[in-house]
Scaffold this active site. Structure first.
Site, short mmCIF file in Angstrom:
data_model
loop_
_atom_site.label_atom_id
_atom_site.label_comp_id
_atom_site.label_asym_id
_atom_site.label_seq_id
_atom_site.Cartn_x
_atom_site.Cartn_y
_atom_site.Cartn_z
N SER B 31 6.47 -4.07 -4.12
CA SER B 31 5.28 -3.82 -4.92
C SER B 31 5.66 -3.23 -6.28
O SER B 31 4.84 -3.14 -7.17
CB SER B 31 4.35 -2.88 -4.17
OG SER B 31 5.02 -1.69 -3.84
N CYS B 32 6.91 -2.81 -6.40
CA CYS B 32 7.41 -2.29 -7.67
C CYS B 32 7.40 -3.39 -8.74
O CYS B 32 7.38 -4.58 -8.42
CB CYS B 32 8.84 -1.80 -7.55
SG CYS B 32 9.02 -0.24 -6.70
#
Lengths: 200, 170
Positions: B31-32
């Site tokens: 999700s980074c």
């Protein structure tokens, strides 16, 4: 981190996790009929970048079963294993299933994760007289760092390090191995520590 | 923070910069978000590994990571890239990679993190009037990303598809 954890605190956490993980692998033993070895849990404050090193590096292919912990304390939990271990585990429990991760296989792994984490959290909660409830697990197979990202989110909002309680288990015949990761939310560490000290 | 080496891997919340030749890499974005800035004039590139769109509280005093929050990362990255250039930077291009949903069915707020990370960076790049030249975001797979000079090439790797070059947007 909000407050400092002493060596003694870490020891207590190690102790209660050991009981949690011990109960979980007992359940796994009963399901698989395999003798399972459990390492002493590692309880450490790790900078974010290092969490993933425990899984063999950021790009390592990992099967992850992720769930949130609710109840008296909150946190994230992850069962991580290699693809091969996950396939072996499915094969032992459900002989004849295919080794691709189809709907059935994923569902089976989620069910295993559910049993293991419920057992883990129940045993741990029983000792400190707290209730920890696991959410429904979700499944992914991907790069280790991508899997770990989600573990860090709650913690990252208040800290640059994560309190990581990690327990490694493997079957004695080496057919499968894996890791339990328990990362309490920073706000919940205090709750757990207070409960632990009351118990003593 | 690392500087003009031949090969740099950037950890969570960190920033890396290379000038003229070298590669910047982030391994395993979930999700980074990886934010890339490239200045064509000075041939300088920078990359930031962003974890969250912004702090939950107005300010996070404990934070020592320059790129942990998207709302601070672009400025921090610009500063780092500027340090390497003597001229005014006029030819900036940006790239956004990552922001995937790794665990579908996980908690709602956690799912949205990847998407929110991407939106935050887009918003900021628009505010700063920096053109988005590469975009490889969303989806369900984790990605590694590398940007290499002098070729000015953005590559993305997933476990399924291996490395591939991300074409520049028109």
């Amino acid at each position: 981190m909000f407050f400092k954890l002493t060596e003694r605190d870490l020891d207590s956490l190690r102790e209660i996790s050991n009981i949690g993980a011990g109960n979980a692998v007992t359940a796994l033993h009963q399901m698989t009929r395999k003798i399972i070895m459990l390492e002493v849990p590692k309880v450490t404050l790790l900078p974010f970048g290092e969490v993933v090193e425990r899984l063999g590096g950021p790009e390592e292919e990992v099967v992850g079963l992720f769930l949130r912990v609710y109840g008296d304390a909150r946190g994230n939990m992850l069962i991580a294993m290699s693809r091969k271990s996950a396939e072996q585990l499915i094969d032992i429990l459900f002989p004849g299933q295919s080794s691709v991760f189809g709907e059935m296989e994923i569902s089976a792994l989620k069910e295993i994760a559910n049993i293991l984490t419920s057992t883990y959290l129940n045993a741990m909660g029983g000792i400190v007289k707290k209730i920890f409830i696991p959410s429904i697990p979700s499944f992914s197979i991907d790069m280790a760092q991508a899997i770990v990202d989600l573990l860090l989110i709650e913690i990252a909002e208040v800290s640059n390090e994560a309190l990581v309680i990690e327990t490694f288990f493997k079957s004695r015949d080496n057919s499968f191995y894996g890791h339990f990761f328990l990362l309490p939310d920073p706000a919940s560490i205090k709750v757990i520590m207070e409960a632990v000290s009351k118990k003593e | 923070m690392k500087n003009s080496g031949s090969f740099n891997s950037i950890g969570i919340g960190e920033i890396g910069v290379v000038k003229e030749a070298g590669t910047l890499t982030i391994y395993g974005l979930g999700s980074c978000v990886g934010l890339i800035l490239f200045d064509e004039k000075s041939r300088t590139a920078g990359m930031a590994h962003i974890l969250l769109p912004g702090p939950r509280l107005p300010q996070d005093f404990t934070n020592e990571l320059p790129a942990k929050y998207g709302n601070e990362a672009l400025k921090a990255l610009l500063k780092m890239v500027c340090k390497e250039t003597s001229k005014d930077m006029l030819f900036l291009k940006a790239g956004i990679v990552g922001g995937a949903t790794i665990f579908s069915g996980a908690e709602e707020s956690a799912i949205a993190i990847g998407k929110r990370n991407v939106e935050e960076m887009e918003k900021q790049l628009i505010e700063m009037k920096i053109r988005i030249a590469w975009k490889e975001t969303g989806g369900k797979a984790g990605r590694s990303v590398s940007f290499s000079l002098p070729y000015c090439e953005l590559r993305v790797r997933t476990l399924k598809e291996g490395w591939k070059i991300v074409p520049q947007l028109k």
